[in-house]
Design a protein around this motif. Structure first.
Motif: not given
Length: 294
Positions: A187-207
Motif C-alpha cells: 500500500i505504501s508503495l502503490i498508493v502515493p503513485e496512484l495519487i500523484q499519477h493516477g496509475g502505475i507504470e512499471r519496468a520489465s527486464v523481459g524475464v
C-alpha cells in the motif's frame, strides 16, 4: 483486553466506509474502503473497476457523499478514491511487517448490507500468492482467519495497535477461514503513485521468474529464479539465473522486484546481479515499459 478491543473497534469503524455504485452491466456493486487521509480513501481495484460515475461513499453517522476515482492498479488490486475533506481521524499504516500469529481485526461491510462489521482473528500466513487478473498473481499477501466475505473487500485489516497491516482482498471459496489481504508495505508503495499519477507504470527486464529452492543452498530458502526470457530487454539473462540484485537493490522476494522496477527504471541502463554456475555475474539490461494485460 475486552475494553481495549472495544475502544480500538470504535475508532477504526469511524474511518471505514461502504462504497456503492452501478456497474457497466447495470448491477449494483459494493465494497469497503478506509480513510488514509482527510481526502483519500483506499479500497480494492476489483471493488471499483466496473463501476461507473457516480461512486458513492458512506461513513458511519455521515451522509452519503460522492467520490472520485483517483487511480487504480490491477496488479496489486489497489485503488484510491477522493472525497471532500473529512474531519474523521484517518487510519495509520503499520511500518513494521506483520508477524505470524499476531491478533488482527477485519473491518468492512460484508455482503454490502452489514456495514460497520468487524471480525477477529490472527495472521495465519505470510508471503502468500493470490491469483489475479490476466493470469498474474498478487505476491506476498497476508493470510488471515478473520471472517471475510464479499463486501469486505477494500476494508482495513488492523493490528491491536490500531494501525493498518493490510487491505482485505479475497477469500478461498473452496475452504473456510482462509482470507487474504494486500500488505501495508505494498500500500505504501502503490498508493502515493496512484495519487500523484493516477496509475502505475512499471519496468520489465523481459524475464519470467519463480520461487525455487536451489540445490546445494545451505540456507534452504527459496530464491527468485529466471524461468524464461521474453524479449531483447533481458540482455544476457538466462534461464536458471538466481536474481541477487537489480540496480543495486537486493532481491529476495517478488515484492522486491515490484518495488525496484518502477517508472524511473524504464529505458535506463540497469545492472542486474545474478548467481550463475557458482559465481556472481553482472548482466546489463535496459528495462522496457511493462504492458498490462488489462
Amino acid at each position: 483486553m475486552n475494553e481495549e478491543i472495544v475502544a480500538l473497534v470504535d475508532q477504526t469503524v469511524q474511518s471505514t466506509a461502504i462504497v456503492t455504485g452501478q456497474t457497466r452491466d447495470f448491477n449494483e456493486g459494493s465494497g469497503s474502503a478506509w480513510l488514509l487521509s482527510s481526502s483519500y480513501l483506499v479500497t480494492n481495484n476489483h471493488v471499483v473497476e466496473h463501476m461507473v460515475e457516480p461512486i458513492w461513499v458512506r461513513m458511519p453517522n455521515q451522509d452519503e457523499i460522492r467520490a472520485t476515482l483517483v487511480g487504480r492498479d490491477e496488479l496489486t488490486d489497489l485503488a484510491v478514491l477522493r472525497i471532500p475533506e473529512n474531519h474523521v481521524t484517518p487510519l495509520e499504516l503499520r511500518q513494521s511487517p506483520p508477524r505470524l500469529g499476531e491478533i488482527c481485526l477485519a473491518f468492512g461491510s460484508p455482503l454490502g448490507v452489514f456495514p460497520e462489521s468487524v471480525s477477529l482473528g490472527i495472521v495465519s500466513g505470510l508471503s502468500r500468492s493470490l491469483p489475479a487478473t490476466g493470469g498474474r498473481a498478487i505476491h506476498d499477501v497476508i493470510q488471515t482467519d478473520c471472517a471475510i466475505n464479499p463486501g469486505n473487500s477494500g476494508g482495513p485489516l488492523v493490528g491491536v495497535d490500531g494501525r493498518v497491516i493490510g487491505v482485505n482482498t479475497a477469500i478461498r471459496n473452496d475452504a473456510a477461514g482462509i482470507g487474504f489481504a494486500v500488505p501495508a508495505d505494498t500500500i505504501s508503495l502503490i498508493v502515493p503513485e496512484l495519487i500523484q499519477h493516477g496509475g502505475i507504470e512499471r519496468a520489465s527486464v523481459g524475464v519470467s521468474v519463480a520461487n525455487r529452492k536451489i540445490q546445494g543452498d545451505r540456507a534452504g530458502v527459496q530464491r527468485i529464479v529466471v524461468t524464461g526470457t521474453r524479449s531483447n530487454t533481458a540482455g544476457d539473462l538466462r534461464r536458471g539465473d538466481v536474481l541477487l540484485a537489480i540496480g543495486g537493490f537486493g532481491v529476495r522476494k517478488y515484492s522486491d522486484i515490484t518495488r525496484i522496477l518502477g517508472r524511473d527504471m524504464i529505458g535506463a541502463n540497469v545492472s542486474v546481479m545474478v548467481w550463475r554456475d557458482g559465481a556472481e555475474v553482472e548482466v546489463l539490461c535496459v528495462p522496457s515499459r511493462l504492458v498490462s494485460d488489462g
